[in-house]
Design an enzyme around this catalytic site. Structure first.
Site, short mmCIF file in Angstrom:
data_model
loop_
_atom_site.label_atom_id
_atom_site.label_comp_id
_atom_site.label_asym_id
_atom_site.label_seq_id
_atom_site.Cartn_x
_atom_site.Cartn_y
_atom_site.Cartn_z
N ALA A 13 0.48 -1.24 -0.18
CA ALA A 13 -0.08 0.25 0.00
C ALA A 13 0.66 1.21 -0.25
O ALA A 13 0.93 1.64 -1.28
CB ALA A 13 -0.58 -0.18 0.83
N CYS A 44 3.15 -12.19 0.74
CA CYS A 44 2.87 -13.88 0.30
C CYS A 44 4.30 -14.36 -0.76
O CYS A 44 3.53 -15.82 -0.36
CB CYS A 44 1.73 -13.26 -0.81
SG CYS A 44 0.17 -12.83 -0.57
N VAL A 81 8.25 5.62 13.60
CA VAL A 81 7.52 7.43 13.81
C VAL A 81 7.25 7.91 15.38
O VAL A 81 6.16 6.36 15.84
CB VAL A 81 6.26 7.05 12.71
CG1 VAL A 81 5.20 8.52 12.81
CG2 VAL A 81 7.02 7.52 11.11
N THR A 107 0.52 1.93 7.61
CA THR A 107 1.13 0.44 8.06
C THR A 107 0.93 -0.62 9.08
O THR A 107 1.14 -1.67 9.47
CB THR A 107 1.28 1.50 10.13
OG1 THR A 107 -0.53 2.32 10.61
CG2 THR A 107 1.78 2.67 10.12
N ARG A 128 5.69 -12.55 8.60
CA ARG A 128 5.27 -11.37 7.68
C ARG A 128 6.37 -10.30 6.88
O ARG A 128 6.31 -9.79 6.12
CB ARG A 128 5.06 -9.91 8.96
CG ARG A 128 4.00 -8.55 8.29
CD ARG A 128 2.67 -9.13 8.38
NE ARG A 128 1.59 -7.98 7.96
CZ ARG A 128 0.77 -8.10 7.32
NH1 ARG A 128 0.49 -8.98 7.10
NH2 ARG A 128 0.66 -6.42 7.03
N GLU A 173 -5.00 -26.09 14.54
CA GLU A 173 -6.19 -24.74 13.95
C GLU A 173 -6.94 -25.06 15.33
O GLU A 173 -7.59 -25.77 15.45
CB GLU A 173 -6.74 -25.09 12.68
CG GLU A 173 -7.88 -24.75 12.29
CD GLU A 173 -7.87 -23.15 11.93
OE1 GLU A 173 -6.87 -22.22 11.67
OE2 GLU A 173 -8.72 -22.38 12.90
N TYR A 277 -5.02 10.35 4.47
CA TYR A 277 -5.28 9.55 3.80
C TYR A 277 -4.80 8.63 3.85
O TYR A 277 -3.55 8.19 4.52
CB TYR A 277 -4.99 9.36 2.22
CG TYR A 277 -5.37 10.65 1.13
CD1 TYR A 277 -6.54 11.02 0.75
CD2 TYR A 277 -4.40 12.14 1.46
CE1 TYR A 277 -7.10 12.14 0.56
CE2 TYR A 277 -4.79 12.83 1.09
CZ TYR A 277 -6.24 13.10 0.56
OH TYR A 277 -6.91 14.20 -0.11
N VAL A 329 -6.81 -16.29 -3.71
CA VAL A 329 -6.56 -17.50 -3.98
C VAL A 329 -5.47 -17.95 -3.71
O VAL A 329 -4.10 -17.17 -2.90
CB VAL A 329 -5.99 -17.40 -6.07
CG1 VAL A 329 -4.55 -16.34 -6.11
CG2 VAL A 329 -5.72 -18.65 -6.45
#
Lengths: 450, 450
Positions: A13, A44, A81, A107, A128, A173, A277, A329
């Site tokens: 992003a 990913c 920050v 973030t 991550r 799980e 934004y 997917v």
């Protein structure tokens, strides 16, 4: 004077926002702050990076130097920050205040780690950042057995990668199916059986209770039983990272993420915040299927939002981020699984009665070699007959088909109308003469007529 | 008393009609008349059958015996219908009159052979039936050089198959590009270059003037030049087979095919004909893109129409065949090429001003191995910004993407609306984070804004 744009966050992003701002305004001054050491990679990609299918140097698309030289974007890595002052329009980092004309907060999310004992032990990881991936890869050199917490798509992709590397893999799980929430149980069970055939073990309906060990992890306890392991990896989902928005007093939505306008601006006590934004995993979206809030923590969504945030931060013209169906997917073992819109579980959360249609066929004409199984399931709202979701399992070619069904769901197409107003391209090496998507919607129409 | 259904024609349309009628009415009496010796095969399969990739026994889905035993459908092969009396409701074949309650005419198309000398010589073939395919395969055992007349998709697929078998292949085409009419020149040239790399020779802008030889073909003359060959194959397109409809005085449309109602019934001097339905290559369709007539001589269309004709022939309920965008796909060498709606050429025929958008990317994330080039081109009407067509060239995964764009074109989606109301599923092994389809529509929007 050149406009000053600050971006916080260097994921899909943030970096898309920065690059879009540059493409819209060659003059503006753009600075990206990131805690990370790498920029503009795809989280990913990490399972494939660990396995060695993809190279880390290729996963990291560009170095900070590239952005500086080629795009005139300053990237400050490993930089936290400390605060944002939206009245003075400054961002403080390393004790220094930077002024902005427009600020983009991207973030992202934080991996959710359950509040249990032992999660701070050595050899306990999350998935991550590229750094996480490299650390896991290094530790795997001397490790044999792995416990993965969470059977979502990242957990399963990781399980396959580690199994391909010869590790003993146990996936634990909490829910009674893999890919909970977004996949239906019948589709999930198909994938789970496929992974069990590969030798991956599953422990279902079992919340993790503790991670055990002295210095490093030695075992994991779930639902009263203990599973020994050399490494434990949490793939337990992502929560919006709201540290900065909360400090600024921005409005948080009912799903625990930031409420935004269609122009991707946050609110403060109900009023739109000017000149700020947001984009990516911290944003609460609107559902394209049902009126209501939804989350869309996908790389594709982050890129789409980043482009809109970057555009709106520099342009007078305000572009709109529409409601989402959130198609996804995943490539798990030899099978692709894809979905869009609502699953049975999500539909039930929205209180919708659902009718389903299903068809099984092949990805090619039955006489053309190499065709793979293709299972398509389509869900409609019982009342309106609108297509509200779909799921596909296929040995190949799931992605375009789910994007096709996503269009139908976003446009509010009924099952009956889909049959009249859809056609499929056909040649023996790439599809059946009547595509399985069409057959599934035919089955849906029959079931709706009953 | 059991309803009597007669079907004329045993291709995809006819056999789908017969099977659908059976599934809707277990009692009715169903008889299929066909001149062919095989039933229910896909003519699209013939290039792969000749090459040996697909087996003839598998291409022919079922023998007549299967239809008799399993579905209670009588199939009379090698049987020519001599006449139809739509007042008496009888079909005459082998001198015997068969009565019907409902008749389905699915006599398909005839390969167009130009009216030139020498087309009756030995070793001059068309590609329509399994018998044609087997004859070509047999003759190829002693043949080295082949001329193919026509560079449409069947001609090109055949050229690749024959080249794979080690033959010298020359394709002669009247127009200035391969896949004329439905592909744009830039996309067509890409495919032609790919085939030239495989050693296939092209002679463009050259109408075939004569087929030369004494007993069997020895050469073909086109545009004044002569090309020696052992075999000549016409893949010069298909015309509606209107022998029976013309004898019955049914109304023929401006494109030389049968005018039908949405229920797939023909007209006679403007009045709907009761109890007769038609399906397949002889039908004139309505365009979903522009108001107006169009042809859709595709296997997928034949199957869709066959199901509707079969349903309507036995049921009180009348199903509707909608307007068409006619998506198509072909696998040519290592590349898939697909299209939908209007090409530049067809748009110009309809008198529409067009703006195009194009993007080039990969079928997978750039760092995931095995990704193949993916080129997407999208056309919009300049006036309305509606998406009216698209074309894709890709090493894999073109089909679902073109079906996705087909939905957009059928639904009259504008380019701008597509960007707001479309999302793509993403994972590194199956797509880029922003799919190339989206990038192409972004380019289209930029061009429309100029």
């Amino acid at each position: 004077m050149a406009k000053k744009i600050i971006v916080i966050g260097s994921g899909a992003a943030g970096m898309t926002a920065a690059s879009t701002a540059r493409s819209k305004d060659p003059e503006c001054d753009i600075t990206v702050f990131t805690q990370d050491e790498d920029v503009a990679y795809s989280p990913c990609a990490i399972p494939w990076g660990i396995e060695g299918k993809s190279k880390w140097t290729e996963i990291v698309m560009h170095e900070p130097e590239f952005y500086k030289k080629e795009r005139g974007i300053k990237v400050l890595t490993k930089t936290t920050v400390e605060s944002v002052d939206d009245a003075a329009k400054t961002v403080t980092a390393n004790g220094k205040a930077y002024t902005y004309d427009s600020l983009i907060i991207a973030t992202g999310g934080k991996v959710f780690i359950p509040p249990i004992e032992g999660t701070g032990l050595n050899n306990v990881f999350i998935v991550r950042t590229v750094r996480d991936g490299k650390n896991i890869q290094e530790t795997l050199k001397t490790a044999k057995s792995v416990v993965i917490g969470g059977a979502g798509v990242i957990g399963l992709e990781l399980a396959v990668s580690l199994r391909n590397m010869g590790k003993d893999v146990v996936v634990i799980e909490m829910m009674n199916q893999v890919i909970p929430r977004i996949a239906d149980k019948d589709m999930a069970d198909n994938i789970q059986a496929h992974l069990e055939e590969m030798g991956i073990k599953f422990v279902m309906r079992s919340p993790i209770q503790s991670v055990n060990g002295t210095d490093k992890v030695e075992s994991v306890t779930a639902d009263g039983k203990t599973y020994p392991c050399d490494i434990m990896i949490f793939a337990t989902g992502v929560r919006a990272n709201l540290d900065i928005p909360k400090a600024l007093g921005f409005d948080i939505g009912q799903l625990g993420a930031l409420i935004v306008s269609p122009t991707l601006q946050p609110y403060k006590r109900g009023r739109l915040v000017p000149d700020i934004y947001v984009a990516g995993d911290l944003v609460q979206c609107e559902s394209a299927i049902m009126n209501g809030a939804t989350m869309s923590q996908l790389g594709s969504t982050a890129v789409k939002q980043g482009a809109i945030a970057g555009n709106n931060a520099v342009c007078g013209e305000k572009r709109i981020f529409g409601p989402v169906a959130s198609p996804w997917v995943s490539f798990i073992g030899e099978k692709q699984i894809a979905g869009t819109g609502l699953s049975q579980g999500l539909a039930s959360w929205y209180g919708i009665d659902v009718v389903e249609g299903k068809a099984v066929g092949l990805t090619r004409a039955r006489y053309y070699p190499g065709g793979k199984e293709l299972i398509v399931k389509v869900l409609a709202e019982k009342k309106s007959h609108r297509i509200i979701g779909a799921q596909i399992i296929a040995g190949e070619e799931a992605t375009g088909r789910i994007d096709w069904l996503t269009s139908a769901a976003i446009n509010g197409t009924t099952a009956e109308d889909f049959l009249i107003r859809s056609e499929n391209a056909y040649c023996p090496p790439t599809s059946m003469v009547k595509d399985v998507v069409i057959s599934a919607v035919e089955d849906l129409c029959r079931n709706l007529a009953q």
